[in-house]
Scaffold this motif. Structure first.
Motif, mmCIF file in Angstrom:
data_model
loop_
_atom_site.group_PDB
_atom_site.id
_atom_site.type_symbol
_atom_site.label_atom_id
_atom_site.label_comp_id
_atom_site.label_asym_id
_atom_site.label_seq_id
_atom_site.Cartn_x
_atom_site.Cartn_y
_atom_site.Cartn_z
ATOM 1 N N GLU A 191 0.929 -1.301 0.178
ATOM 2 C CA GLU A 191 -0.004 0.010 -0.127
ATOM 3 C C GLU A 191 1.020 1.083 -0.065
ATOM 4 N N ILE A 192 0.670 2.227 -0.655
ATOM 5 C CA ILE A 192 1.497 3.143 -0.975
ATOM 6 C C ILE A 192 0.718 4.476 -0.479
ATOM 7 N N TYR A 193 1.428 5.400 0.043
ATOM 8 C CA TYR A 193 0.962 6.720 0.630
ATOM 9 C C TYR A 193 1.757 7.900 0.158
ATOM 10 N N ALA A 194 1.194 9.064 -0.151
ATOM 11 C CA ALA A 194 2.029 10.237 -0.369
ATOM 12 C C ALA A 194 1.636 11.277 1.094
ATOM 13 N N ILE A 195 2.791 11.369 1.628
ATOM 14 C CA ILE A 195 2.769 12.535 2.751
ATOM 15 C C ILE A 195 3.019 13.828 2.125
ATOM 16 N N VAL A 196 2.070 14.798 2.005
ATOM 17 C CA VAL A 196 2.100 16.008 1.250
ATOM 18 C C VAL A 196 2.512 17.072 2.550
ATOM 19 N N GLY A 197 3.595 17.789 2.127
ATOM 20 C CA GLY A 197 3.711 19.004 2.935
ATOM 21 C C GLY A 197 3.749 20.152 2.133
ATOM 22 N N ASN A 198 4.430 20.123 0.947
ATOM 23 C CA ASN A 198 4.566 21.193 0.012
ATOM 24 C C ASN A 198 4.404 20.877 -1.412
ATOM 25 N N VAL A 199 3.394 20.350 -1.680
ATOM 26 C CA VAL A 199 3.194 19.958 -3.391
ATOM 27 C C VAL A 199 2.098 20.865 -3.887
ATOM 28 N N GLU A 200 2.740 21.549 -5.033
ATOM 29 C CA GLU A 200 1.898 22.500 -5.660
ATOM 30 C C GLU A 200 0.403 21.854 -6.149
ATOM 31 N N LYS A 201 -0.590 22.728 -5.910
ATOM 32 C CA LYS A 201 -2.010 22.160 -6.129
ATOM 33 C C LYS A 201 -2.771 21.139 -5.395
ATOM 34 N N ILE A 202 -1.691 20.593 -4.248
ATOM 35 C CA ILE A 202 -2.237 19.612 -3.338
ATOM 36 C C ILE A 202 -2.188 20.137 -1.888
ATOM 37 N N GLU A 203 -3.319 19.853 -1.563
ATOM 38 C CA GLU A 203 -3.697 20.262 -0.046
ATOM 39 C C GLU A 203 -2.632 19.552 0.976
ATOM 40 N N PRO A 204 -1.875 20.035 1.932
ATOM 41 C CA PRO A 204 -1.194 19.092 2.883
ATOM 42 C C PRO A 204 -2.014 18.038 3.511
ATOM 43 N N GLY A 205 -1.413 16.843 3.796
ATOM 44 C CA GLY A 205 -2.017 15.602 4.500
ATOM 45 C C GLY A 205 -1.324 14.376 4.072
ATOM 46 N N VAL A 206 -2.381 13.450 4.234
ATOM 47 C CA VAL A 206 -1.683 12.055 4.089
ATOM 48 C C VAL A 206 -2.701 11.656 2.962
#
Ligand SMILES: Cc1cc2nc3c(=O)[nH]c(=O)nc-3n(C[C@H](O)[C@H](O)[C@H](O)COP(=O)(O)O)c2cc1C
Length: 232
Positions: free
Chosen positions: A102-117
């Motif tokens: 299972e693969i998750y993206a942990i997003v902090g600072n990605v253009e056009k994507i709100e922070p979160g998991v």
């Protein structure tokens, strides 16, 4: 009154067309609580050869405070476990084509994507939010303070549902096949990051129970690997 009604019908039709375009162009789609991004289609050719990516690949632990793009995140996720065949086969091999990762993206600072998991759904090349806040600081602490986890704009996280493999392959599946498949997928991330002139580093040192807690993993998923991604 009649004129007003015609205006309303035209306006509603335009608005609904615009929302549909937004969703198919890697924008947000709110279905209940879960924010979903349909990712841009991955590229299947690039400017850097496999040989060059292999020669240059290195683990990077220092990242610039700079956002990565949604296209870069999309490409990395596709490289990790994207579907490349109508029968469901992926960019990485898997014993019995059972795909236990299972693969998750942990997003902090990605253009056009709100922070979160976000959980990656390979079949639809989309991500679905599971946690609606930036968890990088807490995850850094769960990885024994490895600061790259806090500093990278995004990380890719792997867990596995071991039963997907053990039901067919028993202990051999648990002890070998899951980890072999993980290695294939993680190396794809290393090479894809290199080809995008981004850096990554495999992280295996962390407190399992803390990571599971921070990421709110379902009980049947075991944490395996973390790979921060960013400009170095
Ligand atoms: C299974 C595994 C676990 C690793 N865990 C960590 C880690 O927790 N922290 C870290 O900084 N590097 C980690 N690494 C990266 C290695 O330190 C790195 O691959 C090694 O020093 C060789 O350097 P290179 O990848 O640049 O060739 C890990 C690598 C592997 C394969």
């Amino acid at each position: 009154m009649r004129l007003l009604l015609i205006f309303f019908i035209i306006f509603s039709a335009c608005d609904s067309k615009a929302s549909k375009n937004k969703a198919s162009n890697a924008s947000e789609k709110k279905g209940g609580q879960q924010l979903t991004y349909i990712l841009p289609a991955p590229k299947t050719n690039g400017n850097i050869s496999v040989e060059k990516a292999l020669a240059d690949r290195r683990s990077h632990r220092n990242f610039q405070n700079k956002a990565i793009s949604i296209d870069q995140l999309s490409q990395i996720l596709w490289a990790a476990y994207g579907v490349t065949s109508p029968n469901g086969f992926r960019t990485a091999p898997s014993a019995g084509a059972l795909y236990p990762l299972e693969i998750y993206a942990i997003v902090g600072n990605v253009e056009k994507i709100e922070p979160g998991v976000y959980k990656y759904i390979p079949e639809e090349h989309k991500i679905v939010r599971t946690i609606d806040k930036d968890i990088r600081e807490a995850l850094c602490e769960a990885t024994l303070g490895q600061k790259m986890v806090r500093e990278a704009p995004a990380s890719i996280f792997y867990s596995a549902i071991f039963s997907k493999i053990t039901e067919r392959y028993g202990e051999r599946g648990r002890e070998r096949y899951v980890y072999m498949g993980l290695g294939h997928s993680a190396q794809n991330i290393y090479l894809q990051a290199e080809a995008l002139q981004l850096g990554t580093c495999a992280i295996g040192a962390f407190i399992d129970s803390r990571v599971s807690q921070v990421l709110q993993l379902p009980a049947n998923e075991e944490p395996l690997y973390l790979m921060p991604i960013g400009y170095y």
